[in-house]
Scaffold this motif. Structure first.
Motif, mmCIF file in Angstrom:
data_model
loop_
_atom_site.group_PDB
_atom_site.id
_atom_site.type_symbol
_atom_site.label_atom_id
_atom_site.label_comp_id
_atom_site.label_asym_id
_atom_site.label_seq_id
_atom_site.Cartn_x
_atom_site.Cartn_y
_atom_site.Cartn_z
ATOM 1 N N PRO A 111 0.840 -1.209 0.000
ATOM 2 C CA PRO A 111 0.000 0.000 0.000
ATOM 3 C C PRO A 111 0.874 1.257 0.000
ATOM 4 O O PRO A 111 1.844 1.352 0.774
ATOM 5 N N LEU A 112 0.522 2.212 -0.858
ATOM 6 C CA LEU A 112 1.344 3.403 -1.039
ATOM 7 C C LEU A 112 0.495 4.663 -0.920
ATOM 8 O O LEU A 112 -0.661 4.682 -1.333
ATOM 9 N N ALA A 113 1.097 5.726 -0.377
ATOM 10 C CA ALA A 113 0.485 7.049 -0.425
ATOM 11 C C ALA A 113 0.638 7.602 -1.832
ATOM 12 O O ALA A 113 1.473 7.133 -2.619
ATOM 13 N N VAL A 114 -0.149 8.613 -2.166
ATOM 14 C CA VAL A 114 -0.140 9.183 -3.516
ATOM 15 C C VAL A 114 1.269 9.573 -3.944
ATOM 16 O O VAL A 114 1.740 9.207 -5.019
ATOM 17 N N ALA A 115 1.974 10.304 -3.103
ATOM 18 C CA ALA A 115 3.290 10.838 -3.475
ATOM 19 C C ALA A 115 4.370 9.767 -3.548
ATOM 20 O O ALA A 115 5.432 10.003 -4.130
ATOM 21 N N ASN A 116 4.113 8.592 -2.977
ATOM 22 C CA ASN A 116 5.136 7.536 -2.944
ATOM 23 C C ASN A 116 5.021 6.525 -4.072
ATOM 24 O O ASN A 116 5.850 5.624 -4.188
ATOM 25 N N ARG A 117 4.017 6.655 -4.920
ATOM 26 C CA ARG A 117 3.785 5.620 -5.927
ATOM 27 C C ARG A 117 4.932 5.530 -6.932
ATOM 28 O O ARG A 117 5.491 4.446 -7.158
ATOM 29 N N ILE A 118 5.281 6.642 -7.550
ATOM 30 C CA ILE A 118 6.338 6.617 -8.566
ATOM 31 C C ILE A 118 7.690 6.258 -7.955
ATOM 32 O O ILE A 118 8.397 5.397 -8.496
ATOM 33 N N PRO A 119 8.097 6.859 -6.822
ATOM 34 C CA PRO A 119 9.376 6.451 -6.233
ATOM 35 C C PRO A 119 9.448 4.961 -5.888
ATOM 36 O O PRO A 119 10.496 4.334 -6.044
ATOM 37 N N ALA A 120 8.330 4.387 -5.419
ATOM 38 C CA ALA A 120 8.339 2.958 -5.083
ATOM 39 C C ALA A 120 8.632 2.103 -6.306
ATOM 40 O O ALA A 120 9.316 1.076 -6.222
ATOM 41 N N LEU A 121 8.109 2.516 -7.459
ATOM 42 C CA LEU A 121 8.354 1.773 -8.697
ATOM 43 C C LEU A 121 9.765 2.013 -9.217
ATOM 44 O O LEU A 121 10.485 1.071 -9.530
ATOM 45 N N THR A 122 10.164 3.275 -9.320
ATOM 46 C CA THR A 122 11.442 3.587 -9.970
ATOM 47 C C THR A 122 12.643 3.103 -9.168
ATOM 48 O O THR A 122 13.702 2.835 -9.745
ATOM 49 N N ILE A 128 5.378 -3.409 -10.252
ATOM 50 C CA ILE A 128 4.393 -2.786 -11.130
ATOM 51 C C ILE A 128 3.410 -2.012 -10.257
ATOM 52 O O ILE A 128 3.237 -2.332 -9.074
ATOM 53 N N LEU A 129 2.787 -0.988 -10.834
ATOM 54 C CA LEU A 129 1.760 -0.218 -10.125
ATOM 55 C C LEU A 129 0.384 -0.455 -10.726
ATOM 56 O O LEU A 129 0.185 -0.275 -11.933
ATOM 57 N N PHE A 130 -0.564 -0.874 -9.901
ATOM 58 C CA PHE A 130 -1.990 -0.747 -10.171
ATOM 59 C C PHE A 130 -2.479 0.165 -9.052
ATOM 60 O O PHE A 130 -2.942 -0.303 -8.017
ATOM 61 N N ALA A 131 -2.333 1.472 -9.240
ATOM 62 C CA ALA A 131 -2.427 2.390 -8.104
ATOM 63 C C ALA A 131 -3.124 3.698 -8.461
ATOM 64 O O ALA A 131 -2.659 4.772 -8.091
ATOM 65 N N THR A 132 -4.246 3.597 -9.197
ATOM 66 C CA THR A 132 -5.000 4.805 -9.575
ATOM 67 C C THR A 132 -4.087 5.800 -10.283
ATOM 68 O O THR A 132 -4.129 7.005 -10.013
ATOM 69 N N MET A 133 -3.258 5.305 -11.203
ATOM 70 C CA MET A 133 -2.267 6.142 -11.874
ATOM 71 C C MET A 133 -2.872 6.798 -13.111
ATOM 72 O O MET A 133 -2.912 6.218 -14.210
ATOM 73 N N ALA A 134 -3.373 8.019 -12.932
ATOM 74 C CA ALA A 134 -3.931 8.774 -14.054
ATOM 75 C C ALA A 134 -2.844 9.052 -15.090
ATOM 76 O O ALA A 134 -1.690 9.329 -14.753
ATOM 77 N N MET A 135 -3.242 8.977 -16.362
ATOM 78 C CA MET A 135 -2.287 9.143 -17.466
ATOM 79 C C MET A 135 -2.029 10.625 -17.714
ATOM 80 O O MET A 135 -2.877 11.334 -18.248
ATOM 81 N N LEU A 136 -0.843 11.079 -17.344
ATOM 82 C CA LEU A 136 -0.439 12.475 -17.503
ATOM 83 C C LEU A 136 0.930 12.537 -18.175
ATOM 84 O O LEU A 136 1.819 11.744 -17.838
ATOM 85 N N PRO A 137 1.125 13.469 -19.112
ATOM 86 C CA PRO A 137 2.417 13.568 -19.806
ATOM 87 C C PRO A 137 3.601 13.750 -18.862
ATOM 88 O O PRO A 137 4.676 13.192 -19.102
#
Length: 275
Positions: free
Chosen positions: A83-94, A100-109
């Protein structure tokens, strides 16, 4: 101390995360590694129903949890959720904490500079939500109130870009804290996803929480690390399969109470495949 990023700062942060992703690839597990150990580690939100949340028994639930378990079945392994907070999603992956993330990741450029998106599998809408009695009919009206948002979320970006200069925007760690801030009167409106009104009205139905301003429609995708073609191709094949065999329709009926929408073939600035 609350951090209030502008668009340029947000882009710098995501560019830095992209560099971390490239530098950390040697530590990240390959699909073969995952299959050998028999577990795929999935990053997911822990507090944002019906997307991803921990239920009363301590089990991960929501549409993203069902997606994650189905993806693990597709690979022939077990699912382990982080379980991840909003701000921690990308750092946890990278940084390789999750596969992999299935984490309400809206598609933004901006995010697509840091992570690799799959094809979309769910739709969302970003709005400003307040009690029925709160008179907000334009972006200018936001300046009269204290607005709450989850830090580093799409809601944060949309409210920051839309609100008049000088608007007090309070940033919280996650969706649950943002919702609680509105319920407790710390803020008078919040940047919201499609399901905030439902959650707010379940807690205080007498206030009649409703969308006041509509910012944008979004699509969510699974996210893998930049340049990892095998992970991306596997995620896309999995999504194609559950769209065609009716499994995604079942998830949608269960959690979104709606039919599966028609997804776009492309989103500007967001490639669905490794370039």
């Amino acid at each position: 101390m609350l951090f209030s990023p502008n668009r340029r700062q947000f882009g710098v942060v995501l560019t830095a995360l992209a560099a971390i992703a490239i530098a950390g690839k040697s530590q990240a597990g390959t699909l073969d590694d995952v299959k050998k150990k028999g577990v795929v580690v999935i990053g997911i939100q822990g507090d944002n129903p019906p997307w991803g949340y921990v239920d009363s028994s301590g089990k991960q639930d929501g549409i993203d949890a069902d997606m994650g378990r189905a993806f693990a079945d597709y690979l022939g392994v077990k699912a382990e959720f982080v379980p991840l907070a909003v701000a921690n999603r990308i750092p946890a992956l990278t940084t390789g904490r999750v596969d992999i993330l299935f984490a309400t990741m809206a598609m933004l450029p901006e995010r697509a500079k840091a992570v690799q998106y799959s094809k979309p599998y769910v739709a969302n809408e970003i709005t400003l939500v307040a009690a029925q009695a709160t008179p907000i009919t334009s972006n200018a009206d936001m300046g009269k109130y204290v607005i709450g948002v989850p830090r580093s979320s799409t809601q944060d970006t949309q409210v920051t870009n839309s609100a008049p200069s000088g608007t007090e925007i309070r940033r919280f760690d996650d969706d649950a804290a943002t919702i609680q801030a509105l319920l407790s009167g710390q803020v008078q409106a919040v940047g919201a996803n499609s399901f905030y009104p439902q959650r707010l009205n379940a807690a205080k139905p007498e206030l009649g929480f409703e969308p006041k301003l509509h910012f944008m429609a979004l699509y969510n995708g699974a996210c893998t690390r930049l340049g990892e073609k095998e992970w991306n191709e596997t995620a896309n094949k999995f999504i194609d399969q559950i769209k065609s065999n009716g499994k995604l329709a079942g998830f949608y009926a269960k959690w979104m109470k709606a039919p599966v929408p028609i997804f776009p073939d492309s989103v500007p600035g967001v490639p669905f495949t490794v370039q």
